[in-house]
Design a protein around this motif. Structure first.
Motif, PDB file in Angstrom:
ATOM      1  N   GLU A 179       0.820  -1.212   0.000  1.00 21.16           N
ATOM      2  CA  GLU A 179       0.000   0.000   0.000  1.00 21.16           C
ATOM      3  C   GLU A 179       0.852   1.260   0.000  1.00 21.16           C
ATOM      4  N   LEU A 180       1.997   1.235   0.674  1.00 19.25           N
ATOM      5  CA  LEU A 180       2.877   2.400   0.640  1.00 19.25           C
ATOM      6  C   LEU A 180       3.402   2.632  -0.772  1.00 19.25           C
ATOM      7  N   ALA A 181       3.804   1.552  -1.447  1.00 23.53           N
ATOM      8  CA  ALA A 181       4.260   1.699  -2.830  1.00 23.53           C
ATOM      9  C   ALA A 181       3.126   2.203  -3.717  1.00 23.53           C
ATOM     10  N   ARG A 182       1.915   1.716  -3.470  1.00 21.24           N
ATOM     11  CA  ARG A 182       0.767   2.156  -4.272  1.00 21.24           C
ATOM     12  C   ARG A 182       0.496   3.644  -4.074  1.00 21.24           C
ATOM     13  N   LEU A 183       0.639   4.136  -2.835  1.00 24.13           N
ATOM     14  CA  LEU A 183       0.402   5.559  -2.571  1.00 24.13           C
ATOM     15  C   LEU A 183       1.375   6.413  -3.383  1.00 24.13           C
ATOM     16  N   PHE A 184       2.637   5.998  -3.421  1.00 25.43           N
ATOM     17  CA  PHE A 184       3.607   6.732  -4.241  1.00 25.43           C
ATOM     18  C   PHE A 184       3.257   6.631  -5.727  1.00 25.43           C
TER      19      PHE A 184
END
Length: 285
Positions: A179-184
């Motif tokens: 999810e952190l990668a998706r936010l970026f």
């Protein structure tokens, strides 16, 4: 690229690690424990940055408006306004810069009080994030460690660590590497906010000053690394985007947990960059 390869890399560094990397243009992914629920420490500030921009896009606030930060507003932290002594007046935009570039806790909490924690979480839910949530301010996170252990820094004993709310993803700011990668990815594809706002967020995230985690894996003049670190006792992480001169763009998030609670753990920092490089290199083949 296999899970055991990442597991061995993290083991040699003396940590347990989790990773997600995605090619932002093809959607190809590689991961290791990418959906693990984890405390995200200061990486919560990226979600706050997104909601700040979305509210500015909606005309709910003006990023040029000025805020006076007094000694009463300060929360503990080694950088930015948190480390200053005197009253400071600056814009919301410049507070956001300090929050990201030097992970200023006071700047983050001033912005969070203006934006609203509920609004940040509503934004995350609306964008389909099932795990990532902001449950504590930076000040609350810091204060909780002393409250939970009965003393201040350092926190070196396992008994102290077991008591800490900030290390429990059920009670603290949390997310997953995926999810952190998706936010970026949403920021880099102009999907997190208006295109101009996303461009500004990318510029600010590229100004982060810490070179010892993600950036350490890409020591090349023509490769840009943008990101946001997060640190708690035993927890070190960074999420960001790596951009190559041929146009390749890769969102990466790596979080590690060490056995040692030592404040200085160079191998635990360096393996974040090494693992990120390994993942991106696999995606580029």
């Amino acid at each position: 690229m296999t899970g055991p390869a990442f597991a061995e890399l993290f083991r040699v560094a003396g940590v347990t690690g989790w990773l997600s990397a995605v090619d932002l243009d093809t959607g190809r992914e590689v991961g290791h424990g990418a959906d693990e629920r984890l405390p995200i420490a200061s990486m919560f500030k990226v979600a706050l940055l997104v909601e700040l921009c979305r509210q500015a896009d909606a005309g709910l606030l003006d990023l040029a408006s000025r805020v006076t930060v007094t000694s009463a507003d300060r929360v503990p932290g080694p950088t930015g306004l948190s480390a200053m002594s005197d009253e400071v007046t600056m814009s919301l935009r410049d507070l956001a810069y300090l929050m990201i570039a030097v992970s200023d806790n006071t700047a983050a909490d001033v912005l969070l009080s203006r934006v609203g924690m509920d609004a940040v979480n509503a934004m995350l839910e609306g964008l389909g994030f099932e795990v990532t949530r902001v449950l504590m301010t930076a000040g609350e996170s810091n204060a909780s460690m002393a409250e939970d252990t009965g003393h201040g820094w350092p926190y070196l004993d396992q008994e102290d660590l077991d008591k800490m709310r900030v290390l429990d993803p059920a009670r603290a700011n949390r997310g997953t590497p995926r999810e952190l990668a998706r936010l970026f990815g949403l920021i880099w594809r102009d999907e997190a906010a208006a295109p101009d706002s996303c461009a500004w967020m990318r510029a600010v995230l590229n100004l982060q000053v810490w070179p010892h985690r993600l950036a350490s894996g890409f020591p090349y003049d023509d490769v840009a690394v943008s990101g946001k670190t997060g640190t708690l006792p035993t927890i070190r992480g960074e999420a960001g985007v790596v951009e190559y001169p041929d146009g390749g763009r890769y969102a990466v998030a790596v979080i590690t947990r060490s056995v040692s609670a030592a404040l200085n753990h160079p191998r635990a920092d360096a393996v974040i960059g090494t693992a990120a490089h390994m993942a991106v290199d696999h995606l580029r083949r």
